[in-house]
Scaffold this motif. Structure first.
Motif, PDB file in Angstrom:
ATOM      1  N   ALA A 199       0.823  -1.209   0.000  1.00  0.00           N
ATOM      2  CA  ALA A 199       0.000   0.000   0.000  1.00  0.00           C
ATOM      3  C   ALA A 199       0.856   1.258   0.000  1.00  0.00           C
ATOM      4  O   ALA A 199       0.428   2.310  -0.502  1.00  0.00           O
ATOM      5  CB  ALA A 199      -0.932  -0.009   1.212  1.00  0.00           C
ATOM      6  N   ASP A 233      -8.181   3.803  -5.814  1.00  0.00           N
ATOM      7  CA  ASP A 233      -7.982   2.547  -5.090  1.00  0.00           C
ATOM      8  C   ASP A 233      -9.355   1.903  -5.023  1.00  0.00           C
ATOM      9  O   ASP A 233     -10.108   2.090  -4.073  1.00  0.00           O
ATOM     10  CB  ASP A 233      -7.411   2.842  -3.703  1.00  0.00           C
ATOM     11  N   ALA A 287     -10.575  -7.826  -2.437  1.00  0.00           N
ATOM     12  CA  ALA A 287      -9.556  -7.852  -1.372  1.00  0.00           C
ATOM     13  C   ALA A 287      -8.855  -9.202  -1.308  1.00  0.00           C
ATOM     14  O   ALA A 287      -8.372  -9.615  -0.254  1.00  0.00           O
ATOM     15  CB  ALA A 287     -10.160  -7.480  -0.014  1.00  0.00           C
ATOM     16  N   ILE A 338      -5.246  -9.477   0.396  1.00  0.00           N
ATOM     17  CA  ILE A 338      -4.925  -9.160   1.794  1.00  0.00           C
ATOM     18  C   ILE A 338      -5.514 -10.178   2.765  1.00  0.00           C
ATOM     19  O   ILE A 338      -5.732  -9.878   3.938  1.00  0.00           O
ATOM     20  CB  ILE A 338      -5.386  -7.729   2.167  1.00  0.00           C
ATOM     21  N   THR A 341      -5.846  -1.920  -6.946  1.00  0.00           N
ATOM     22  CA  THR A 341      -6.734  -2.803  -6.189  1.00  0.00           C
ATOM     23  C   THR A 341      -5.875  -3.682  -5.292  1.00  0.00           C
ATOM     24  O   THR A 341      -4.735  -4.006  -5.635  1.00  0.00           O
ATOM     25  CB  THR A 341      -7.583  -3.727  -7.098  1.00  0.00           C
ATOM     26  N   CYS A 342      -6.433  -4.068  -4.146  1.00  0.00           N
ATOM     27  CA  CYS A 342      -5.729  -5.028  -3.290  1.00  0.00           C
ATOM     28  C   CYS A 342      -6.217  -6.429  -3.650  1.00  0.00           C
ATOM     29  O   CYS A 342      -6.663  -7.196  -2.809  1.00  0.00           O
ATOM     30  CB  CYS A 342      -5.928  -4.718  -1.804  1.00  0.00           C
ATOM     31  N   TYR A 367       5.080  -8.768   0.426  1.00  0.00           N
ATOM     32  CA  TYR A 367       4.003  -7.798   0.255  1.00  0.00           C
ATOM     33  C   TYR A 367       2.648  -8.438   0.496  1.00  0.00           C
ATOM     34  O   TYR A 367       2.493  -9.655   0.388  1.00  0.00           O
ATOM     35  CB  TYR A 367       4.000  -7.260  -1.178  1.00  0.00           C
ATOM     36  N   ASP A 368       1.650  -7.599   0.738  1.00  0.00           N
ATOM     37  CA  ASP A 368       0.279  -8.013   0.504  1.00  0.00           C
ATOM     38  C   ASP A 368       0.081  -8.094  -1.004  1.00  0.00           C
ATOM     39  O   ASP A 368       0.845  -7.509  -1.789  1.00  0.00           O
ATOM     40  CB  ASP A 368      -0.709  -6.995   1.086  1.00  0.00           C
ATOM     41  N   PHE A 373      -1.388  -6.993  -4.444  1.00  0.00           N
ATOM     42  CA  PHE A 373      -1.870  -5.706  -4.948  1.00  0.00           C
ATOM     43  C   PHE A 373      -1.732  -5.667  -6.456  1.00  0.00           C
ATOM     44  O   PHE A 373      -0.986  -6.464  -7.045  1.00  0.00           O
ATOM     45  CB  PHE A 373      -1.052  -4.558  -4.340  1.00  0.00           C
TER      46      PHE A 373
END
Length: 466
Positions: A257, A351, A356, A359, A403-404, A453-454, A456
């Protein structure tokens, strides 16, 4: 075989000075209520708010672990109970079985979540007796769990042939990842079942990252630099224990993020041609982490939108803590006529609402709440927002689409379709998917970081000047 000799674990929350440690049965009862709520479609965040504050840290640790093992646990419960139990009993049974899952698979549970098997059985039965809706099923739960101890190997035989049991994700999710990321899907699923590291963003308007790292080291919290302003902590700590947190010195934000603000602003002029600050839109701003990061990096005329009034208040709260200012407005970014004053923006951060899916290591309930049809529905929302906001961007301006999500329909495919529709849009190579944990990078703008990372996606879309 299940390790029946493992020592019972205790979390830090159970050891507060002067406070008696809550019994595992008490926690299990609350965990089961949360699991049942998620099974019924409720957000875990909303469910945890109802847990008494003293018990919340321990219950959250347990329920996160249960949800990360829920696919296998539910498969085992189906074998233990061919007739589906009542919802409350099923949730408690799934919770207890999930806490045994690591040992059943010959793996060690995370620190603080290790319990001797018979302790779990006894405490689950006691938990059942605590509530009327489960009390009448206590003997049934006891019989199922004791059978699991006796017949663990036979009950687990062939379970890995079931994708949900093998990967602890819905089968449709596993298949979509396999198609979208054929070289990485297994590593992605494994990463989702491990907690992500705690990562901070240091507010450069108040201090430098290196200076704050020294402060953390002095407080006994080692940290590793990441990106421009980030620090990955060696261990998670409550935000109240972070030096200067309440004064806005830092924020909690994953490294993925933290890429948004610099990607949007990189290479743009510091001011407009008329010497005024850049006019920036954060189109779906809540809870405000990226909004704040933009303002920490530059002096901006920034408008932050969100459709939810309560979430807008969270944006305002975050900005007040960080001593930053922006205009925050409750509005649907896609309904431009309701909020736009007609002045074009130099930069737009979108965003966008998404599944999701990137995440879930931090929000393990998401995988069980989403449905396969959600992907197409949310992709349509993303396309609508892109179409609505692109005309608001000044020639020569930039839109960062984020976008996540790790699903291509909400990332690469969406960006490619947009570029095909708009001849006035150009993209440098600042686009691609970041994959969760250490599953790999399919982007050219990021390096590996401690803990990974998450998931994304980012696409930087520049509007031609002509």
């Amino acid at each position: 075989m299940l390790n029946k000799d493992a020592k019972p674990g205790r979390r830090a929350a159970d050891q507060a000075p002067g406070a008696a440690a809550p019994k595992l049965a008490q926690q299990l009862s609350l965990v089961a209520q949360c699991v049942r709520g998620v099974m019924q479609g409720q957000s875990l965040n909303d469910l945890l708010v109802e847990v008494p504050g003293r018990l919340r840290p321990g219950v959250q640790a347990l329920v996160f672990h249960v949800l990360r093992r829920q696919g296998r646990a539910r498969a085992l419960v189906r074998r233990l109970a061919p007739r589906r139990p009542a919802p409350a009993a099923e949730a408690l049974l799934v919770s207890a079985v999930a806490l045994m899952a690591d040992a059943l698979a010959g793996q060690e549970a995370p620190e603080g979540l290790r319990y001797e098997a018979h302790t779990l059985v006894n405490q689950a039965v006691e938990a059942a007796k605590r509530r009327p809706e489960t009390g009448r099923h206590a003997a049934f739960i006891n019989a199922c769990l004791r059978r699991l101890l006796r017949e663990a190997d036979a009950l687990q035989a062939g379970l890995d042939e079931d994708p949900e049991a093998r990967w602890n994700h819905p089968a449709w999710w596993v298949e979509r990842l396999r198609q979208d990321h054929p070289g990485h899907w297994q590593a992605m699923l494994e990463a989702n079942n491990r907690p992500g590291p705690m990562t901070l963003r240091v507010n450069r308007r108040q201090t430098s990252r290196d200076a704050y790292r020294e402060v953390l080291m002095a407080a006994g919290v080692p940290a590793t630099p990441v990106g421009e302003d980030g620090l990955v902590l060696a261990r998670a700590v409550p935000v109240g224990e972070l030096p200067g947190f309440e004064d806005g010195v830092c924020s909690v934000q994953d490294a993925a993020a933290q890429l948004a603000a610099p990607l949007l602003l990189e290479g743009l002029p510091a001011v407009r041609a008329d010497a005024g600050p850049l006019r920036v839109l954060d189109a779906c701003a809540a809870p405000g982490g990226k909004t704040a990061h933009l303002l920490e990096l530059a002096d901006l005329d920034l408008l932050a939108l969100d459709v939810d009034a309560q979430r807008c208040e969270r944006v305002r709260d975050n900005l007040r803590r960080l001593r930053l200012q922006a205009q925050v407005k409750v509005a649907d970014a896609g309904q431009v006529a309701d909020w736009w004053d007609g002045r074009p923006f130099d930069a737009i951060l979108l965003d966008a609402p998404c599944t999701a899916s990137g995440i879930v290591r931090r929000h393990p309930d998401i995988r069980w709440l989403r449905r396969a049809q959600d992907v197409a529905q949310l992709a349509a929302t993303q396309a609508r927002l892109l179409e609505a906001l692109w005309p608001l961007l000044a020639p020569g301006g930039r839109l960062l689409y984020a976008t996540c999500s790790v699903f291509r329909a909400e990332g690469q495919a969406q960006a490619e379709a947009f570029l095909a529709r708009h001849t006035d849009a150009r993209s440098d190579r600042r686009l691609g998917h970041l994959l969760p944990g250490n599953a790999g990078l399919v982007a050219d703008f990021a390096d590996n970081v401690p803990g990974g990372y998450d998931g994304f996606f980012y696409a930087r879309l520049d509007k031609t000047a002509s």
